[in-house]
Design a protein around this motif. Structure first.
Motif, PDB file in Angstrom:
ATOM      1  N   GLU A   9      40.952  33.931  36.186  1.00  0.00           N
ATOM      2  CA  GLU A   9      40.320  35.191  35.817  1.00  0.00           C
ATOM      3  C   GLU A   9      40.293  35.266  34.295  1.00  0.00           C
ATOM      4  O   GLU A   9      41.331  35.140  33.652  1.00  0.00           O
ATOM      5  CB  GLU A   9      41.120  36.363  36.383  1.00  0.00           C
ATOM      6  CG  GLU A   9      40.473  37.693  36.131  1.00  0.00           C
ATOM      7  CD  GLU A   9      41.252  38.806  36.798  1.00  0.00           C
ATOM      8  OE1 GLU A   9      41.920  39.560  36.070  1.00  0.00           O
ATOM      9  OE2 GLU A   9      41.179  38.908  38.025  1.00  0.00           O
ATOM     10  N   ARG A  59      35.349  45.361  35.237  1.00  0.00           N
ATOM     11  CA  ARG A  59      35.832  44.976  36.564  1.00  0.00           C
ATOM     12  C   ARG A  59      35.103  45.772  37.649  1.00  0.00           C
ATOM     13  O   ARG A  59      34.929  46.979  37.540  1.00  0.00           O
ATOM     14  CB  ARG A  59      37.332  45.218  36.657  1.00  0.00           C
ATOM     15  CG  ARG A  59      37.962  44.675  37.915  1.00  0.00           C
ATOM     16  CD  ARG A  59      39.445  44.950  37.956  1.00  0.00           C
ATOM     17  NE  ARG A  59      40.195  44.334  36.879  1.00  0.00           N
ATOM     18  CZ  ARG A  59      40.679  43.091  36.908  1.00  0.00           C
ATOM     19  NH1 ARG A  59      40.476  42.347  37.961  1.00  0.00           N
ATOM     20  NH2 ARG A  59      41.367  42.623  35.901  1.00  0.00           N
ATOM     21  N   THR A  61      35.291  46.971  41.487  1.00  0.00           N
ATOM     22  CA  THR A  61      36.223  47.144  42.590  1.00  0.00           C
ATOM     23  C   THR A  61      35.543  47.938  43.688  1.00  0.00           C
ATOM     24  O   THR A  61      35.097  49.045  43.423  1.00  0.00           O
ATOM     25  CB  THR A  61      37.496  47.879  42.131  1.00  0.00           C
ATOM     26  OG1 THR A  61      38.035  47.176  41.012  1.00  0.00           O
ATOM     27  CG2 THR A  61      38.519  47.937  43.225  1.00  0.00           C
ATOM     28  N   PRO A  63      35.095  43.820  44.955  1.00  0.00           N
ATOM     29  CA  PRO A  63      34.156  42.780  44.522  1.00  0.00           C
ATOM     30  C   PRO A  63      32.881  42.782  45.357  1.00  0.00           C
ATOM     31  O   PRO A  63      32.861  43.193  46.512  1.00  0.00           O
ATOM     32  CB  PRO A  63      34.938  41.481  44.731  1.00  0.00           C
ATOM     33  CG  PRO A  63      36.363  41.889  44.735  1.00  0.00           C
ATOM     34  CD  PRO A  63      36.404  43.268  45.312  1.00  0.00           C
ATOM     35  N   THR A 112      39.360  38.525  47.146  1.00  0.00           N
ATOM     36  CA  THR A 112      39.113  37.881  45.865  1.00  0.00           C
ATOM     37  C   THR A 112      38.502  36.510  46.147  1.00  0.00           C
ATOM     38  O   THR A 112      38.470  36.061  47.301  1.00  0.00           O
ATOM     39  CB  THR A 112      40.422  37.712  45.075  1.00  0.00           C
ATOM     40  OG1 THR A 112      41.276  36.825  45.795  1.00  0.00           O
ATOM     41  CG2 THR A 112      41.102  39.055  44.837  1.00  0.00           C
ATOM     42  N   ARG A 114      39.712  33.594  45.405  1.00  0.00           N
ATOM     43  CA  ARG A 114      40.767  32.711  45.905  1.00  0.00           C
ATOM     44  C   ARG A 114      41.045  32.975  47.386  1.00  0.00           C
ATOM     45  O   ARG A 114      41.146  32.039  48.190  1.00  0.00           O
ATOM     46  CB  ARG A 114      42.048  32.908  45.088  1.00  0.00           C
ATOM     47  CG  ARG A 114      43.211  32.058  45.576  1.00  0.00           C
ATOM     48  CD  ARG A 114      44.480  32.285  44.772  1.00  0.00           C
ATOM     49  NE  ARG A 114      44.336  31.653  43.470  1.00  0.00           N
ATOM     50  CZ  ARG A 114      44.379  32.296  42.309  1.00  0.00           C
ATOM     51  NH1 ARG A 114      44.587  33.593  42.284  1.00  0.00           N
ATOM     52  NH2 ARG A 114      44.236  31.663  41.172  1.00  0.00           N
ATOM     53  N   GLN A 115      41.157  34.243  47.766  1.00  0.00           N
ATOM     54  CA  GLN A 115      41.412  34.585  49.163  1.00  0.00           C
ATOM     55  C   GLN A 115      40.240  34.157  50.050  1.00  0.00           C
ATOM     56  O   GLN A 115      40.433  33.620  51.139  1.00  0.00           O
ATOM     57  CB  GLN A 115      41.643  36.083  49.305  1.00  0.00           C
ATOM     58  CG  GLN A 115      42.904  36.592  48.678  1.00  0.00           C
ATOM     59  CD  GLN A 115      42.932  38.104  48.581  1.00  0.00           C
ATOM     60  OE1 GLN A 115      41.907  38.776  48.652  1.00  0.00           O
ATOM     61  NE2 GLN A 115      44.122  38.652  48.397  1.00  0.00           N
ATOM     62  N   ASN A 143      33.562  39.755  40.698  1.00  0.00           N
ATOM     63  CA  ASN A 143      34.517  40.819  40.398  1.00  0.00           C
ATOM     64  C   ASN A 143      34.186  41.523  39.088  1.00  0.00           C
ATOM     65  O   ASN A 143      34.953  42.345  38.617  1.00  0.00           O
ATOM     66  CB  ASN A 143      35.946  40.273  40.377  1.00  0.00           C
ATOM     67  CG  ASN A 143      36.170  39.264  39.272  1.00  0.00           C
ATOM     68  OD1 ASN A 143      35.276  38.927  38.514  1.00  0.00           O
ATOM     69  ND2 ASN A 143      37.387  38.764  39.195  1.00  0.00           N
TER      70      ASN A 143
END
Length: 172
Positions: A9, A59, A61, A63, A112, A114-115, A143
């Motif tokens: 990030e 950012r 929120t 995403p 995210t 990665r998830q 994101n």
């Protein structure tokens, strides 16, 4: 050789809205990225030093999840023809040609990058994301700080995209 994927990030140090006054011990950091604020917002001592804080104006929120489908049948054939043969192992990274794609779907996700990658890299069916998901389409997780792109290699495997430029001026 197994490839280890990382999803970094970006921090405030590369942002144009970061204002630093002073130096060394007396350094004070400010964020001038809020359009409606007259004065920049000061970073607290508890805010992270390298990563963007949770209150960052850039950012998003939650995403945004975008799916880029093929522009037409010719684009689909050209892109799928350039893929490695199916009998061989999937490549570590892939670079599809962005001019073959257009934005097909836009929604939000609670995952995210990665998830998302851990869940769908091997084993989970991509039809959970979109029932019309096709091989060769590109998935974006944005994101607000950095977009991450993934290529649908087959119905249960995604591969990170090394370079992909969003198609400009496209509508759904």
């Amino acid at each position: 050789m197994k490839v280890k994927y990382t999803f970094h990030e970006p921090g405030c140090y590369i942002c144009n809205d970061l204002v630093i006054q002073g130096g060394g011990i007396s350094e004070t950091r400010y964020c001038a990225g809020f359009p409606k604020r007259k004065n920049p917002k000061r970073f607290r001592a508890s805010d992270p030093k390298m990563k963007a804080p949770s209150w960052c104006p850039r950012r998003i929120t939650p995403p945004v999840l975008r799916i880029y489908g093929f522009r037409d049948e010719w684009s689909r054939l050209m892109e799928l023809d350039s893929l490695p043969q199916r009998g061989k192992p999937a490549p570590a990274y892939i670079s599809p040609h962005s001019f073959h794609y257009k934005l097909r779907t836009e929604t939000t996700t609670n995952l995210t990058a990665r998830q998302f990658f851990k869940m769908y890299h091997k084993g989970r069916d991509l039809a959970e994301i979109d029932e019309n998901m096709a091989i060769g389409e590109v998935i974006e997780i944005d994101n607000g700080l950095r977009p991450y792109f993934f290529f649908c290699y087959d119905y249960s495997t995604i591969i990170p995209v090394s370079t992909f430029y969003k198609p400009q001026g496209e509508e759904k």
